[in-house]
Scaffold this motif. Structure first.
Motif, short mmCIF file in Angstrom:
data_model
loop_
_atom_site.label_atom_id
_atom_site.label_comp_id
_atom_site.label_asym_id
_atom_site.label_seq_id
_atom_site.Cartn_x
_atom_site.Cartn_y
_atom_site.Cartn_z
N PRO A 54 25.94 31.30 43.17
CA PRO A 54 26.49 32.53 43.73
C PRO A 54 25.37 33.44 44.24
O PRO A 54 24.32 33.52 43.62
CB PRO A 54 27.21 33.16 42.53
CG PRO A 54 26.44 32.65 41.34
CD PRO A 54 26.03 31.25 41.72
N THR A 55 25.58 34.07 45.38
CA THR A 55 24.53 34.88 45.98
C THR A 55 24.87 36.37 46.05
O THR A 55 23.98 37.21 46.00
CB THR A 55 24.21 34.40 47.40
OG1 THR A 55 25.41 34.43 48.20
CG2 THR A 55 23.64 32.99 47.37
N SER A 56 26.15 36.70 46.20
CA SER A 56 26.52 38.09 46.39
C SER A 56 27.97 38.28 45.98
O SER A 56 28.70 37.31 45.75
CB SER A 56 26.31 38.50 47.86
OG SER A 56 26.55 39.88 48.06
N LEU A 57 28.40 39.53 45.90
CA LEU A 57 29.80 39.81 45.58
C LEU A 57 30.21 41.14 46.19
O LEU A 57 29.38 41.97 46.56
CB LEU A 57 30.04 39.81 44.07
CG LEU A 57 29.31 40.81 43.18
CD1 LEU A 57 29.99 42.17 43.15
CD2 LEU A 57 29.22 40.28 41.75
N ALA A 58 31.52 41.32 46.28
CA ALA A 58 32.10 42.57 46.76
C ALA A 58 33.42 42.78 46.05
O ALA A 58 34.12 41.81 45.73
CB ALA A 58 32.30 42.54 48.27
N VAL A 59 33.77 44.04 45.79
CA VAL A 59 35.01 44.37 45.09
C VAL A 59 35.85 45.26 45.99
O VAL A 59 35.36 46.22 46.59
CB VAL A 59 34.72 45.09 43.76
CG1 VAL A 59 36.02 45.31 42.99
CG2 VAL A 59 33.73 44.32 42.93
N SER A 60 37.13 44.92 46.10
CA SER A 60 38.07 45.72 46.88
C SER A 60 39.41 45.72 46.18
O SER A 60 40.07 44.68 46.08
CB SER A 60 38.21 45.15 48.29
OG SER A 60 39.15 45.90 49.04
N GLY A 61 39.80 46.90 45.67
CA GLY A 61 41.04 46.97 44.92
C GLY A 61 40.98 46.07 43.71
O GLY A 61 40.03 46.12 42.92
N GLY A 62 41.94 45.18 43.59
CA GLY A 62 41.94 44.24 42.47
C GLY A 62 41.30 42.91 42.81
O GLY A 62 41.41 41.96 42.02
N ASN A 63 40.63 42.83 43.96
CA ASN A 63 40.02 41.58 44.40
C ASN A 63 38.51 41.58 44.21
O ASN A 63 37.83 42.56 44.52
CB ASN A 63 40.33 41.33 45.88
CG ASN A 63 41.79 41.03 46.13
OD1 ASN A 63 42.41 40.27 45.38
ND2 ASN A 63 42.36 41.64 47.16
N LEU A 64 38.00 40.46 43.72
CA LEU A 64 36.57 40.25 43.55
C LEU A 64 36.17 39.06 44.43
O LEU A 64 36.63 37.95 44.22
CB LEU A 64 36.25 39.96 42.09
CG LEU A 64 34.83 39.54 41.73
CD1 LEU A 64 33.85 40.66 42.04
CD2 LEU A 64 34.75 39.17 40.25
#
Length: 324
Positions: free
Chosen positions: A112-122
Motif C-alpha cells: 500500500p502506498t497512500s490512502l484517502a478518506v471520504s465519508g464512510g469510504n476508505l
C-alpha cells in the motif's frame, strides 16, 4: 457595595448550576478548533523505528512520540477524530484516535502506498496501480485498476478521486496526475509527462501537489490553472492544507534534518517551520473543538453574574447573604 469572598467560597454544585441557569441569555460562547500538525517520521526505513509527532500551527512541539513502533509510515490521513496510517513495507493500514490509541485496521495488503478518506469510504492505493475501497471499519467493498504502473499519492475532493504516479506511455513510464470519480469511472488527465508528481491534498476547490524537475516544487490547481508557490525544495514528499496555508514536508538532503515548511499568500514562504525531523514522509492536520480562552473568561463572568442574581433572589425570599 460588593460581596465578600466568604460569601462566594465554597461553591457547591447546586450553586454552580443555579448560577448558569440564572445567567443572562446574551452570553454566547465561541468555539475554536485546537488543530495540530501530525508528522509521520519514516525512521530511516528500520522496522519499528517509525513514529508520529505533533506540532502546533506555529511549529512548536506539541507531542513527541504520539505513536511509536511503526514500520515505514508512508502516508497519514485524518478524518474527524480518526488518524489513518499506511505502512508500505508492513503491508498494513492502522487506525488511531488523535491521542494515539489504536492499532492495525487492515493487514495483508500488497504494497500500500497512500490512502484517502471520504465519508464512510476508505480508499487505499497499491504500488501496482490498483485502488481498493473499504468502509472505515475495515470491510472490503470493491476495487478498480487505474492503469497506472505506480501510484505515489491519492486524495479525494468532492466526488473526485485524484491519483498521482506514473503511467506507461507506450515507450516509458512517465509522471501522471489524473482524476477519477470516487466510484471508479473514466480517467480525466490533469498533467502528464511530469517527473515526480506526488504529495496530493485537497481543500475547498483546490488541489495541491509536488513535482520534481529542478528540485521539488509546490503547486496548487483550482480546476483551471496551475500555480507554483515554491521551487528548488530538496526532497519534498507530502502536502496538506489548513485554511489558506499549504504545509509540506521535505527531506532537506539528509535523514536527520528533515523539514516542515508552509506557504500562504498572507505570510509567504517558510521553509523551516519545523526542522530536525527524521525523514518526514507525510503530514496531516486535525484536532478537536475547544472553547477559546476568551470563552472561559466569559463563562466565568456569566457564572459570577448568574450567582449574584441567584443570591439576590434568595435574599428576597428570606435567604441571608453576607454583604460588606
Amino acid at each position: 457595595m460588593k460581596m465578600s469572598l466568604s460569601s462566594l467560597i465554597p461553591l457547591r454544585p447546586v450553586h454552580v448550576r443555579a448560577a448558569l441557569i440564572a445567567a443572562p441569555a446574551f452570553f454566547f460562547f465561541s468555539i475554536a478548533s485546537a488543530q495540530s500538525i501530525f508528522v509521520a517520521n519514516w525512521g530511516n526505513g528500520t522496522n519499528g523505528a517509525g513514529s508520529i509527532n505533533t506540532f502546533n500551527l506555529n511549529g512548536s512541539v506539541a507531542t513527541t512520540g504520539l505513536i511509536t513502533g511503526l514500520t515505514q509510515p508512508s502516508q497519514i490521513e485524518i478524518s474527524g477524530n480518526d488518524l489513518y496510517v499506511v505502512s508500505v513495507s508492513g503491508n498494513s493500514v492502522g487506525k488511531y484516535d488523535l491521542t494515539g490509541a489504536g492499532g492495525n485496521l487492515l493487514t495483508g495488503l500488497t504494497s500500500p502506498t497512500s490512502l484517502a478518506v471520504s465519508g464512510g469510504n476508505l480508499f487505499v492505493s497499491s504500488a501496482n496501480g490498483t485502488i481498493s475501497r473499504y468502509n472505515t471499519a475495515g470491510t472490503f467493498l470493491d476495487s478498480f485498476s487505474t492503469g497506472f504502473t505506480y501510484i505515489s499519492s491519492i486524495t479525494v475532493g468532492g466526488s473526485s478521486l485524484y491519483v498521482a504516479g506514473t503511467k506507461f506511455d507506450g515507450m516509458s513510464n512517465a509522471g501522471q496526475l489524473s482524476s477519477f470519480s470516487t466510484s471508479g469511472g473514466s480517467e480525466v488527465s490533469i498533467l502528464d509527462h511530469v517527473v515526480g508528481v506526488q504529495g496530493l491534498s485537497f481543500s475547498g476547490s483546490t488541489l495541491s501537489y509536488l513535482t520534481q524537475p529542478a528540485g521539488y516544487s509546490v503547486w496548487s490547481f483550482d480546476g483551471s490553472s496551475h500555480v507554483s508557490h515554491a521551487s528548488g525544495i530538496n526532497g519534498a514528499i507530502d502536502t496538506t492544507f489548513y485554511g489558506d496555508t499549504i504545509y509540506f514536508t521535505y527531506l532537506n538532503g539528509n535523514t536527520v534534518d528533515g523539514r516542515l515548511g508552509s506557504y500562504s499568500a498572507a505570510d509567504g514562504l517558510n521553509l523551516s517551520l519545523v526542522s530536525g525531523l527524521n525523514e518526514p514522509y507525510s503530514v496531516a492536520i486535525g484536532g478537536s473543538a475547544i472553547p477559546e480562552p476568551s470563552t472561559y473568561a466569559a463563562m466565568a463572568g456569566a457564572a459570577a453574574l448568574g450567582l449574584a442574581m441567584w443570591r439576590r433572589r434568595q435574599q428576597k425570599n428570606g435567604a441571608r447573604v453576607t454583604m460588606v
